[in-house]
Design a protein around this motif. Structure first.
Motif, PDB file in Angstrom:
ATOM      1  N   THR A 125      78.791 -86.857   8.740  1.00 26.02           N
ATOM      2  CA  THR A 125      77.370 -87.206   8.823  1.00 26.02           C
ATOM      3  C   THR A 125      76.775 -86.454  10.006  1.00 26.02           C
ATOM      4  O   THR A 125      77.337 -86.465  11.101  1.00 26.02           O
ATOM      5  CB  THR A 125      77.194 -88.727   9.026  1.00 26.02           C
ATOM      6  N   ILE A 126      75.676 -85.776   9.738  1.00 32.19           N
ATOM      7  CA  ILE A 126      75.024 -84.972  10.782  1.00 32.19           C
ATOM      8  C   ILE A 126      73.652 -85.572  11.084  1.00 32.19           C
ATOM      9  O   ILE A 126      72.873 -85.847  10.172  1.00 32.19           O
ATOM     10  CB  ILE A 126      74.821 -83.506  10.314  1.00 32.19           C
TER      11      ILE A 126
ATOM     12  N   PRO B 246      60.723 -83.168  15.771  1.00 36.32           N
ATOM     13  CA  PRO B 246      61.141 -84.560  15.956  1.00 36.32           C
ATOM     14  C   PRO B 246      60.878 -85.382  14.694  1.00 36.32           C
ATOM     15  O   PRO B 246      59.798 -85.315  14.117  1.00 36.32           O
ATOM     16  CB  PRO B 246      60.263 -85.046  17.119  1.00 36.32           C
ATOM     17  N   SER B 247      61.887 -86.114  14.263  1.00 29.50           N
ATOM     18  CA  SER B 247      61.694 -86.978  13.086  1.00 29.50           C
ATOM     19  C   SER B 247      62.528 -88.243  13.202  1.00 29.50           C
ATOM     20  O   SER B 247      62.762 -88.933  12.217  1.00 29.50           O
ATOM     21  CB  SER B 247      62.047 -86.228  11.802  1.00 29.50           C
ATOM     22  N   GLY B 248      63.016 -88.521  14.412  1.00 31.21           N
ATOM     23  CA  GLY B 248      63.824 -89.720  14.604  1.00 31.21           C
ATOM     24  C   GLY B 248      65.264 -89.486  14.170  1.00 31.21           C
ATOM     25  O   GLY B 248      65.706 -88.350  14.005  1.00 31.21           O
ATOM     26  N   ILE B 249      65.975 -90.577  13.995  1.00 26.81           N
ATOM     27  CA  ILE B 249      67.390 -90.507  13.618  1.00 26.81           C
ATOM     28  C   ILE B 249      67.470 -90.487  12.099  1.00 26.81           C
ATOM     29  O   ILE B 249      67.246 -91.509  11.444  1.00 26.81           O
ATOM     30  CB  ILE B 249      68.162 -91.727  14.177  1.00 26.81           C
ATOM     31  N   VAL B 250      67.776 -89.336  11.548  1.00 26.93           N
ATOM     32  CA  VAL B 250      67.844 -89.190  10.089  1.00 26.93           C
ATOM     33  C   VAL B 250      69.216 -88.611   9.725  1.00 26.93           C
ATOM     34  O   VAL B 250      69.416 -87.405   9.734  1.00 26.93           O
ATOM     35  CB  VAL B 250      66.713 -88.270   9.566  1.00 26.93           C
ATOM     36  N   PRO B 251      70.183 -89.468   9.401  1.00 32.47           N
ATOM     37  CA  PRO B 251      71.526 -88.966   9.100  1.00 32.47           C
ATOM     38  C   PRO B 251      71.596 -88.318   7.715  1.00 32.47           C
ATOM     39  O   PRO B 251      71.016 -88.821   6.756  1.00 32.47           O
ATOM     40  CB  PRO B 251      72.400 -90.236   9.126  1.00 32.47           C
ATOM     41  N   LEU B 252      72.310 -87.205   7.648  1.00 31.90           N
ATOM     42  CA  LEU B 252      72.605 -86.543   6.373  1.00 31.90           C
ATOM     43  C   LEU B 252      74.103 -86.647   6.150  1.00 31.90           C
ATOM     44  O   LEU B 252      74.891 -86.303   7.029  1.00 31.90           O
ATOM     45  CB  LEU B 252      72.226 -85.064   6.422  1.00 31.90           C
ATOM     46  N   ARG B 253      74.485 -87.102   4.970  1.00 26.21           N
ATOM     47  CA  ARG B 253      75.911 -87.300   4.699  1.00 26.21           C
ATOM     48  C   ARG B 253      76.461 -86.145   3.853  1.00 26.21           C
ATOM     49  O   ARG B 253      75.815 -85.697   2.913  1.00 26.21           O
ATOM     50  CB  ARG B 253      76.090 -88.625   3.949  1.00 26.21           C
TER      51      ARG B 253
ATOM     52  N   GLU C 153      70.410 -84.533  13.414  1.00 30.19           N
ATOM     53  CA  GLU C 153      69.861 -83.460  14.239  1.00 30.19           C
ATOM     54  C   GLU C 153      68.634 -83.972  14.973  1.00 30.19           C
ATOM     55  O   GLU C 153      67.744 -84.558  14.348  1.00 30.19           O
ATOM     56  CB  GLU C 153      69.493 -82.274  13.352  1.00 30.19           C
ATOM     57  N   VAL C 154      68.601 -83.761  16.283  1.00 32.42           N
ATOM     58  CA  VAL C 154      67.458 -84.224  17.085  1.00 32.42           C
ATOM     59  C   VAL C 154      66.980 -83.108  18.009  1.00 32.42           C
ATOM     60  O   VAL C 154      67.715 -82.156  18.295  1.00 32.42           O
ATOM     61  CB  VAL C 154      67.816 -85.470  17.933  1.00 32.42           C
TER      62      VAL C 154
ATOM     63  N   GLU D 272      73.507 -83.539  16.807  1.00 30.92           N
ATOM     64  CA  GLU D 272      73.292 -82.158  17.216  1.00 30.92           C
ATOM     65  C   GLU D 272      71.913 -82.029  17.866  1.00 30.92           C
ATOM     66  O   GLU D 272      70.902 -82.419  17.265  1.00 30.92           O
ATOM     67  CB  GLU D 272      73.405 -81.227  16.013  1.00 30.92           C
TER      68      GLU D 272
END
Lengths: 162, 112
Positions: free
Chosen positions: B77-78, B56-63, B80-81, B49
């Motif tokens: 899994t989302i 900005p915090s890089g690629i941080v997936p939330l499941r 957000e960027v 998304e």
């Protein structure tokens, strides 16, 4: 070795205990707001870490996950539900989560926000403040109707993982 | 005799994206992320998304777990960027997790 889901569930169980303690302390005038808010801050942080753990992320010992990710988690709780003011609730959740993250002493937003719920700090005028007597922003935000909804969504989110 | 339709991952991904567009006005685009095990039932729907109101915090997936009561039978899994991070992904400067590739855009079904 424990599965990612088990690790996430463990974080969620601990988050639930933190949130239960927050609830238990409400209405107890002898307990300072800073101590109550400490449990809310920890509950929010562990909820985010539960979702990160389940996604296989390396959980770093930092306190800067809440401001960015709590709103995403709460948004997911609203999917498929008829909530006419959902956007307003999430805007409030975003503001609240940024303020909750600042309750951790390690988070100071470039030195601009030394207020926290654990340790005394000195302001730019040389005045020393203690969390015991400080008026915290989240306390006011939580009193708004959207704040109460955020708390309900927070509990739902935690309990859905336990 | 009634039959129960099998879950359709593509439809559910679109439903999830539509709900997120509706709830978060600062999401400008949602893309599918595809994994190597995309056809397995336990493989989450993965959404990237792009949000103008995030840091900005890089690629941080939330499941997230499945939520059959609201029509989402797959885990999800989302990620957000920011728009800037999305451009970095396009240039290969910001890496997706191993085995994940950027899939198609999921435009909002109910916008203009």
């Amino acid at each position: 070795m424990a599965s990612l889901l088990e690790l996430g569930r463990a974080f969620a169980r601990q988050a639930k205990a933190d949130l239960d303690t927050w609830d238990f302390l409400q209405g107890r005038k002898e307990v300072p707001a800073c101590h109550k808010l400490l449990f809310l801050q920890m509950a929010c942080e562990k909820l985010v870490k539960a979702h990160l753990a389940q996604a296989g992320q390396d959980i770093k010992p930092v306190h800067t996950y809440t401001a960015k990710h709590l709103e995403t988690i709460l948004r997911h709780r609203l999917v498929g539900r008829s909530v006419p003011n959902g956007r307003a609730i999430l805007r409030h959740a975003k503001h609240l989560s940024q303020e909750i993250e600042l309750l951790a002493p390690a988070v100071k937003r470039g030195g601009q926000r030394p207020d926290n719920c654990e340790y005394p700090w000195e302001d730019s005028m040389g005045t020393i403040h203690t969390p015991l007597e400080w008026s915290f922003v989240p306390s006011g935000l939580l009193l708004a109707p959207a704040g109460r909804t955020v708390l309900k969504l927070l509990r739902e989110s935690i309990e859905s993982l336990v | 005799m009634s039959t129960i339709a099998a879950p359709n991952k593509d439809l559910e991904a679109q439903r999830l994206a539509d709900a997120h567009y509706q709830l978060e006005e600062n999401i400008t685009a949602i893309y599918r992320l595809n994994g190597v095990a995309e056809t397995l039932p336990n493989e989450p729907i993965k959404l990237l998304e792009v949000n103008t109101n995030t840091v900005p915090s890089g690629i941080v997936p939330l499941r997230f777990d499945p939520a059959p009561s609201i029509g989402i039978s797959f885990p999800s899994t989302i990620v957000e960027v920011t728009p800037g991070e999305f451009q970095q992904i396009g240039r290969g400067e910001l890496k997706l997790p191993d085995g994940w590739t950027l899939g198609g855009l999921l435009p909002p079904s109910n916008r203009g």
